[in-house]
Design a protein around this motif. Structure first.
Motif, PDB file in Angstrom:
ATOM      1  N   ILE A   1       0.853  -1.188   0.000  1.00 34.48           N
ATOM      2  CA  ILE A   1       0.000   0.000   0.000  1.00 34.48           C
ATOM      3  C   ILE A   1       0.887   1.235   0.000  1.00 34.48           C
ATOM      4  O   ILE A   1       1.801   1.350   0.820  1.00 34.48           O
TER       5      ILE A   1
ATOM      6  N   GLN B   1      -6.001   4.671   0.783  1.00 34.86           N
ATOM      7  CA  GLN B   1      -6.205   3.223   0.661  1.00 34.86           C
ATOM      8  C   GLN B   1      -5.954   2.524   1.983  1.00 34.86           C
ATOM      9  O   GLN B   1      -6.678   1.603   2.366  1.00 34.86           O
ATOM     10  N   LEU B   2      -4.935   2.972   2.707  1.00 30.69           N
ATOM     11  CA  LEU B   2      -4.611   2.382   4.003  1.00 30.69           C
ATOM     12  C   LEU B   2      -5.769   2.540   4.984  1.00 30.69           C
ATOM     13  O   LEU B   2      -6.056   1.630   5.772  1.00 30.69           O
TER      14      LEU B   2
ATOM     15  N   CYS C   1     -10.771  -1.708   1.750  1.00 34.28           N
ATOM     16  CA  CYS C   1      -9.494  -2.262   1.280  1.00 34.28           C
ATOM     17  C   CYS C   1      -8.930  -3.171   2.375  1.00 34.28           C
ATOM     18  O   CYS C   1      -8.509  -2.682   3.428  1.00 34.28           O
ATOM     19  N   THR C   2      -8.936  -4.453   2.138  1.00 38.63           N
ATOM     20  CA  THR C   2      -8.500  -5.412   3.159  1.00 38.63           C
ATOM     21  C   THR C   2      -6.976  -5.481   3.232  1.00 38.63           C
ATOM     22  O   THR C   2      -6.297  -5.521   2.213  1.00 38.63           O
ATOM     23  N   LYS C   3      -6.470  -5.484   4.476  1.00 34.58           N
ATOM     24  CA  LYS C   3      -5.025  -5.582   4.706  1.00 34.58           C
ATOM     25  C   LYS C   3      -4.679  -6.967   5.224  1.00 34.58           C
ATOM     26  O   LYS C   3      -5.491  -7.609   5.882  1.00 34.58           O
TER      27      LYS C   3
ATOM     28  N   TRP D   1       2.608  -2.110   5.001  1.00 35.02           N
ATOM     29  CA  TRP D   1       1.210  -2.518   4.824  1.00 35.02           C
ATOM     30  C   TRP D   1       1.004  -3.210   3.487  1.00 35.02           C
ATOM     31  O   TRP D   1       1.499  -2.760   2.447  1.00 35.02           O
TER      32      TRP D   1
ATOM     33  N   LEU E   1      -1.916  -4.677   0.831  1.00 34.57           N
ATOM     34  CA  LEU E   1      -3.297  -4.727   0.378  1.00 34.57           C
ATOM     35  C   LEU E   1      -3.592  -6.132  -0.130  1.00 34.57           C
ATOM     36  O   LEU E   1      -2.888  -6.645  -1.003  1.00 34.57           O
TER      37      LEU E   1
END
Length: 250
Positions: free
Chosen positions: A130, A135-136, A141-143, A178, A180
């Motif tokens: 990411i 987006q973070l 948006c799955t991390k 991070w 994504l």
């Protein structure tokens, strides 16, 4: 080892009804996805799994293979039905999202390879660094956080890991910790069939992330990192941008 790609495809969509049949480019969205996935060198077969006669006829119309399934709450269950009825000899099944017309076939190959090369893994998926704060922080948006061996520790809609002593803006450009998560999966056949028999698990229900069911059940999910995400089509604006990009390269 027989590897089969399955594109779960349902007609109804809350934000963009009938999106897989939109064809402002001269091709339906599902055809774009099919053609992109068909570029994979590691897939032995490719099939669309749908509960819609319209999508079935559309796929057959452009020369693709499709099968009709019952109604299912998610793509995983739909793929499991196809595995039992159509792809009973498949060793690995790949879940390819129908609304990602620009999916890279190279990424599909990388996903398959990481599962084959990780004999203790039950399934595999993709992630990409990411780089943007928006987006973070976006819960849609799955991390994913991974172990040192590349297997998944946890998935969340929140920005994990949490950085106590540094600002995210400082790390995002070139030191981003991070990842994504990208919604594409490869399953070993026995694990897929077993997974769909497990009731929804507590963390899965809290986060509304189906992959947590696998982790909570003790599965190993191997994660391969790729350079950039594929773009899903969820809204009219997304589709308009896709049409624009397509027209620029044709």
């Amino acid at each position: 080892m027989l590897v089969c790609g399955v594109i779960p495809a349902r007609l109804h969509s809350t934000r963009l009804p009938g999106k897989l049949l939109l064809n402002e480019t001269g091709k339906s969205l599902i055809q774009h996805t099919w053609e992109a996935a068909a570029g994979s060198e590691r897939l032995d077969r490719l099939i669309v799994a749908t509960d819609s006669l319209e999508i079935l006829e559309c796929v057959h119309g452009f020369g693709g293979k499709a099968c009709l399934t019952g109604e299912h709450p998610n793509g995983t269950d739909r793929i499991a039905e196809v595995a039992k009825q159509e792809l009973f000899d498949a060793d690995i099944l790949v879940n390819i999202q129908g609304d990602e017309p620009e999916i890279s076939p190279v990424f599909i190959d990388q996903l398959i390879d990481v599962l084959i090369q990780s004999p203790t893994a039950d399934m595999a998926t993709l992630a990409t660094p990411i780089r943007e704060l928006e987006q973070l922080q976006d819960p849609s948006c799955t991390k994913v956080v991974c172990r040192t061996d590349g297997s998944a520790m946890y998935f969340s809609r929140l920005p994990i890991p949490y950085t106590r002593d540094q600002s995210p803006e400082f790390l995002l450009p070139d030191q981003s910790p991070w990842l994504l998560h990208l919604g594409i999966y490869a399953y070993r056949r026995p694990f897929l069939l077993n997974l769909t028999q497990i009731p929804p698990t507590p963390l899965e229900q809290l986060e509304k992330l189906e992959q947590l069911r696998a982790l909570e059940s003790g599965a190993t999910i191997q994660v391969a990192q790729v350079t950039h995400p594929s773009v899903g089509i969820d809204t009219p604006e997304d589709y308009a941008q896709f049409v624009k990009r397509y027209q620029q390269i044709t």
